[in-house]
Motif scaffolding. Sequence first.
Motif, mmCIF file in Angstrom:
data_model
loop_
_atom_site.group_PDB
_atom_site.id
_atom_site.type_symbol
_atom_site.label_atom_id
_atom_site.label_comp_id
_atom_site.label_asym_id
_atom_site.label_seq_id
_atom_site.Cartn_x
_atom_site.Cartn_y
_atom_site.Cartn_z
ATOM 1 N N LEU A 113 0.800 -1.226 0.000
ATOM 2 C CA LEU A 113 0.000 0.000 0.000
ATOM 3 C C LEU A 113 0.831 1.274 0.000
ATOM 4 O O LEU A 113 0.453 2.264 -0.610
ATOM 5 N N LYS A 114 1.951 1.245 0.683
ATOM 6 C CA LYS A 114 2.811 2.428 0.752
ATOM 7 C C LYS A 114 3.892 2.412 -0.325
ATOM 8 O O LYS A 114 4.645 3.381 -0.467
ATOM 9 N N LYS A 115 3.961 1.295 -1.047
ATOM 10 C CA LYS A 115 4.927 1.151 -2.152
ATOM 11 C C LYS A 115 6.368 1.373 -1.697
ATOM 12 O O LYS A 115 7.191 1.950 -2.416
ATOM 13 N N LYS A 116 6.666 0.912 -0.490
ATOM 14 C CA LYS A 116 8.041 1.027 -0.008
ATOM 15 C C LYS A 116 8.892 -0.067 -0.636
ATOM 16 O O LYS A 116 8.392 -1.131 -1.001
ATOM 17 N N SER A 117 10.180 0.185 -0.713
ATOM 18 C CA SER A 117 11.093 -0.841 -1.197
ATOM 19 C C SER A 117 11.238 -1.904 -0.120
ATOM 20 O O SER A 117 11.027 -1.622 1.071
ATOM 21 N N PRO A 118 11.602 -3.142 -0.481
ATOM 22 C CA PRO A 118 11.803 -4.181 0.536
ATOM 23 C C PRO A 118 12.811 -3.772 1.604
ATOM 24 O O PRO A 118 12.630 -4.081 2.787
ATOM 25 N N GLU A 119 13.845 -3.049 1.187
ATOM 26 C CA GLU A 119 14.873 -2.630 2.144
ATOM 27 C C GLU A 119 14.289 -1.625 3.155
ATOM 28 O O GLU A 119 14.542 -1.727 4.358
ATOM 29 N N GLU A 120 13.515 -0.657 2.637
ATOM 30 C CA GLU A 120 12.895 0.337 3.523
ATOM 31 C C GLU A 120 11.925 -0.320 4.495
ATOM 32 O O GLU A 120 11.925 -0.021 5.693
ATOM 33 N N ALA A 121 11.083 -1.214 3.956
ATOM 34 C CA ALA A 121 10.064 -1.868 4.780
ATOM 35 C C ALA A 121 10.703 -2.724 5.871
ATOM 36 O O ALA A 121 10.261 -2.720 7.021
ATOM 37 N N GLN A 122 11.753 -3.459 5.522
ATOM 38 C CA GLN A 122 12.414 -4.317 6.499
ATOM 39 C C GLN A 122 13.129 -3.494 7.567
ATOM 40 O O GLN A 122 13.103 -3.846 8.756
ATOM 41 N N LYS A 123 13.755 -2.396 7.149
ATOM 42 C CA LYS A 123 14.449 -1.527 8.101
ATOM 43 C C LYS A 123 13.457 -0.956 9.127
ATOM 44 O O LYS A 123 13.703 -0.984 10.329
ATOM 45 N N GLN A 124 12.314 -0.482 8.623
ATOM 46 C CA GLN A 124 11.302 0.072 9.516
ATOM 47 C C GLN A 124 10.736 -1.011 10.442
ATOM 48 O O GLN A 124 10.536 -0.781 11.641
ATOM 49 N N ALA A 125 10.501 -2.196 9.890
ATOM 50 C CA ALA A 125 9.945 -3.299 10.685
ATOM 51 C C ALA A 125 10.888 -3.682 11.814
ATOM 52 O O ALA A 125 10.455 -3.900 12.955
ATOM 53 N N MET A 126 12.177 -3.764 11.518
ATOM 54 C CA MET A 126 13.139 -4.123 12.549
ATOM 55 C C MET A 126 13.242 -3.035 13.625
ATOM 56 O O MET A 126 13.402 -3.341 14.806
ATOM 57 N N GLU A 127 13.123 -1.780 13.221
ATOM 58 C CA GLU A 127 13.134 -0.690 14.199
ATOM 59 C C GLU A 127 11.932 -0.804 15.134
ATOM 60 O O GLU A 127 12.047 -0.602 16.358
ATOM 61 N N LEU A 128 10.763 -1.136 14.561
ATOM 62 C CA LEU A 128 9.561 -1.310 15.379
ATOM 63 C C LEU A 128 9.712 -2.496 16.326
ATOM 64 O O LEU A 128 9.339 -2.422 17.500
ATOM 65 N N LEU A 129 10.258 -3.591 15.815
ATOM 66 C CA LEU A 129 10.449 -4.776 16.643
ATOM 67 C C LEU A 129 11.436 -4.499 17.784
ATOM 68 O O LEU A 129 11.249 -4.979 18.903
ATOM 69 N N GLU A 130 12.470 -3.731 17.491
ATOM 70 C CA GLU A 130 13.410 -3.333 18.544
ATOM 71 C C GLU A 130 12.680 -2.527 19.609
ATOM 72 O O GLU A 130 12.876 -2.738 20.810
ATOM 73 N N ARG A 131 11.821 -1.630 19.163
ATOM 74 C CA ARG A 131 11.123 -0.733 20.079
ATOM 75 C C ARG A 131 10.203 -1.483 21.027
ATOM 76 O O ARG A 131 10.008 -1.082 22.175
ATOM 77 N N ILE A 132 9.613 -2.582 20.537
ATOM 78 C CA ILE A 132 8.680 -3.332 21.399
ATOM 79 C C ILE A 132 9.325 -4.591 21.982
ATOM 80 O O ILE A 132 8.655 -5.438 22.563
ATOM 81 N N GLY A 133 10.648 -4.705 21.809
ATOM 82 C CA GLY A 133 11.387 -5.782 22.453
ATOM 83 C C GLY A 133 11.207 -7.149 21.834
ATOM 84 O O GLY A 133 11.367 -8.167 22.506
ATOM 85 N N LEU A 134 10.907 -7.198 20.527
ATOM 86 C CA LEU A 134 10.689 -8.489 19.871
ATOM 87 C C LEU A 134 11.546 -8.674 18.616
ATOM 88 O O LEU A 134 11.204 -9.454 17.736
ATOM 89 N N ALA A 135 12.684 -7.981 18.566
ATOM 90 C CA ALA A 135 13.553 -8.099 17.396
ATOM 91 C C ALA A 135 14.039 -9.532 17.192
ATOM 92 O O ALA A 135 14.262 -9.979 16.057
ATOM 93 N N ASP A 136 14.180 -10.277 18.293
ATOM 94 C CA ASP A 136 14.679 -11.650 18.191
ATOM 95 C C ASP A 136 13.631 -12.612 17.631
ATOM 96 O O ASP A 136 13.931 -13.768 17.342
ATOM 97 N N LYS A 137 12.403 -12.126 17.435
ATOM 98 C CA LYS A 137 11.323 -12.969 16.908
ATOM 99 C C LYS A 137 11.063 -12.716 15.418
ATOM 100 O O LYS A 137 10.121 -13.271 14.842
ATOM 101 N N ALA A 138 11.893 -11.911 14.772
ATOM 102 C CA ALA A 138 11.631 -11.463 13.402
ATOM 103 C C ALA A 138 11.408 -12.613 12.425
ATOM 104 O O ALA A 138 10.546 -12.528 11.540
ATOM 105 N N ASN A 139 12.143 -13.699 12.572
ATOM 106 C CA ASN A 139 12.063 -14.798 11.601
ATOM 107 C C ASN A 139 11.235 -15.984 12.102
ATOM 108 O O ASN A 139 11.242 -17.050 11.488
#
Length: 282
Positions: A113-139
């Motif tokens: 929907l936002k037409k972000k590149s895969p790199e942009e989307a993944q970077k933002q997702a990992m930042e969000l996961l870090e913020r909520i303490g779930l970066a280790d659950k990404a995969n």
Amino acid sequence: MATSNKLISVQHLVKEYNHGTVKALNDCSLDIAQGEVVAIIGPSGSGKSTLLRSLNLLEEPTSGQIFFDGVNLADKSVDINLHRQKMGMVFQHFNLFPHKTVLQNITMAPLALKKKSPEEAQKQAMELLERIGLADKANEYPNMLSGGQKQRIAIAGIIAMNPACIVMDEPTAMLDPKGRREVLQTVRTLNKNNHTTVVLITHFMDEAVQADRVIVVDNGKVLLDAPPKKVFSHVELLKSVGLDVPQSAELAFELKKSGISIPEDILTEDECVEALLKLLKE
């Protein structure tokens, strides 16, 4: 039209069913400012879920107006799909795709929907996961997560769309106390860091206490609309419509009714203890 500091303005909303024989909403009006955390409480069947779903036009009102970010949603020229990207919704169920990883779940909407590149989307997702303490659950996949973790991931997926507002219909209802605490901490963090407006329906009074404002809905109307201390000082009124109140607020009410001079706006155990200790010293 809503003023500039109002993100949401609901004006005289009516929602009827069965040819007008049932009114889920009956002249309901309220305003919500940008950056607020607002809890909506009410007895079963009071109309609170209908109200929340109306904000996104998942329920189409019979009459009345809803302004969101200055736009009248009753205007047929409004692109409702664009509006829904600005107002994320979280329900009791976690709404995660079981066959996709946590990272894939969060990046799907920004990619499509936002037409972000895969790199942009993944970077933002990992930042969000870090913020909520779930970066280790990404995969990991959703079936490997607890209920609280799933709901936090669902919220992160909504936040990845950068909405102005997130509306939540009893998001912790199916969670244990630990999961509830995790979700509420996530909501508070995102509100503080992103200035995201949060509208939360809950039947847990300890969750409502943490909001900036509490709106009590009964019979399709707004019964009370004030900060938590003010709302929960109306113990008899809340109980008369079938709602609980925080234990400390009820204790303070009963003590005051028995003639003990104690503040009416007590919400927490610490406030109650402090007030009682002050009385003992006098």
